[in-house]
Design an enzyme around this catalytic site. Structure first.
Site, PDB file in Angstrom:
ATOM      1  N   ASN A  36       0.834  -1.210   0.000  1.00  0.00           N
ATOM      2  CA  ASN A  36       0.000   0.000   0.000  1.00  0.00           C
ATOM      3  C   ASN A  36       0.865   1.255   0.000  1.00  0.00           C
ATOM      4  OD1 ASN A  36       0.603  -0.787   2.704  1.00  0.00           O
ATOM      5  ND2 ASN A  36      -1.100   0.392   3.521  1.00  0.00           N
ATOM      6  N   GLU A  38       0.371   5.265   0.659  1.00  0.00           N
ATOM      7  CA  GLU A  38      -0.534   6.308   1.142  1.00  0.00           C
ATOM      8  C   GLU A  38      -0.078   7.688   0.682  1.00  0.00           C
ATOM      9  OE1 GLU A  38      -0.910   5.680   5.399  1.00  0.00           O
ATOM     10  OE2 GLU A  38      -2.171   3.894   5.038  1.00  0.00           O
ATOM     11  N   CYS A  47      -4.289   0.752  -2.422  1.00  0.00           N
ATOM     12  CA  CYS A  47      -4.113  -0.489  -1.659  1.00  0.00           C
ATOM     13  C   CYS A  47      -3.048  -1.388  -2.293  1.00  0.00           C
ATOM     14  CB  CYS A  47      -5.418  -1.285  -1.612  1.00  0.00           C
ATOM     15  SG  CYS A  47      -6.781  -0.450  -0.819  1.00  0.00           S
ATOM     16  N   GLU A  49      -3.217  -4.480  -2.953  1.00  0.00           N
ATOM     17  CA  GLU A  49      -3.781  -5.384  -3.955  1.00  0.00           C
ATOM     18  C   GLU A  49      -3.797  -4.742  -5.333  1.00  0.00           C
ATOM     19  OE1 GLU A  49      -4.942  -4.654  -0.974  1.00  0.00           O
ATOM     20  OE2 GLU A  49      -6.151  -6.247  -0.111  1.00  0.00           O
ATOM     21  N   CYS A  78     -10.580  -4.453   0.286  1.00  0.00           N
ATOM     22  CA  CYS A  78     -11.716  -3.524   0.204  1.00  0.00           C
ATOM     23  C   CYS A  78     -12.547  -3.830  -1.047  1.00  0.00           C
ATOM     24  CB  CYS A  78     -11.222  -2.077   0.189  1.00  0.00           C
ATOM     25  SG  CYS A  78     -10.558  -1.550  -1.404  1.00  0.00           S
ATOM     26  N   CYS A  81     -10.921  -3.083  -4.514  1.00  0.00           N
ATOM     27  CA  CYS A  81      -9.922  -4.077  -4.928  1.00  0.00           C
ATOM     28  C   CYS A  81     -10.593  -5.372  -5.381  1.00  0.00           C
ATOM     29  CB  CYS A  81      -8.937  -4.341  -3.800  1.00  0.00           C
ATOM     30  SG  CYS A  81      -7.793  -2.965  -3.545  1.00  0.00           S
TER      31      CYS A  81
HETATM   32  N1  THU Z   1      -5.228  -1.423   2.739  1.00  0.00           N
HETATM   33  C1  THU Z   1      -4.662  -2.239   1.801  1.00  0.00           C
HETATM   34  O1  THU Z   1      -3.632  -1.908   1.200  1.00  0.00           O
HETATM   35  N2  THU Z   1      -5.262  -3.424   1.548  1.00  0.00           N
HETATM   36  C2  THU Z   1      -6.316  -3.916   2.244  1.00  0.00           C
HETATM   37  O2  THU Z   1      -6.732  -5.035   1.984  1.00  0.00           O
HETATM   38  C3  THU Z   1      -6.958  -3.119   3.290  1.00  0.00           C
HETATM   39  C4  THU Z   1      -6.470  -1.727   3.421  1.00  0.00           C
HETATM   40  C5  THU Z   1      -4.516  -0.184   3.110  1.00  0.00           C
HETATM   41  C6  THU Z   1      -5.097   1.104   2.648  1.00  0.00           C
HETATM   42  C7  THU Z   1      -4.511   2.072   3.665  1.00  0.00           C
HETATM   43  O3  THU Z   1      -3.190   2.408   3.273  1.00  0.00           O
HETATM   44  C8  THU Z   1      -4.410   1.243   4.930  1.00  0.00           C
HETATM   45  O4  THU Z   1      -4.445  -0.109   4.509  1.00  0.00           O
HETATM   46  C9  THU Z   1      -5.502   1.504   5.946  1.00  0.00           C
HETATM   47  O5  THU Z   1      -6.740   1.511   5.348  1.00  0.00           O
END
Ligand code: THU
Length: 128
Positions: A36, A38, A47, A49, A78, A81
């Protein structure tokens, strides 16, 4: 699971501190990974994924089979994804711990029943 675990090391999550790694298996046996990423403008976050899937597609792998995601307890992809997984044929999603241990293997159909598909688009275009 191991590839997802290793990919997690590159997660950029200074805001949530929720670090996630993902690895997608393509139909030809190759594996692509993501973490991920941000942003200070929170909504721009991507994300793990989707980073993994888009990396595979950008490398020419459009037929995907399975995806493993490694993250803190409670990890689950989510909705956005899940829809992107469906686009490229992912059938199985493996949830794994931060140490790459399996938690569950779930069919994408279970995670995303009644996905939006290109069939609906085709029908709409046929009516034009
Ligand atoms: N996130 C993912 O990368 N994958 C998931 O399956 C759930 C959430 C990330 C997005 C964000 O950077 C952090 O987790 C919190 O939501």
């Amino acid at each position: 699971m191991r590839a997802a675990q290793l990919a997690r090391d590159a997660a950029y999550a200074p805001y949530s501190r929720f670090r996630v790694g993902a690895a997608v298996l393509a139909a030809d046996g190759s594996i692509y990974t993501g973490a991920n990423v941000e942003n200070v403008s929170y909504g721009l976050t991507v994300c793990a994924e989707r980073v993994a899937i888009h990396t595979a597609v950008a490398a020419g792998r459009r037929r995907l089979v399975a995806l493993a995601v490694s993250g803190p307890s409670g990890i689950s992809p989510c909705g956005a994804c899940r829809q992107v997984m469906d686009e490229f044929g992912v059938r199985t999603v493996i949830l794994a711990s931060p140490r790459g241990r399996p938690i569950a293997a779930v069919a994408l159909r279970t995670l995303l029943p009644r996905a939006f598909t290109r069939r609906a688009l085709r029908a709409a275009h046929a009516r034009l």
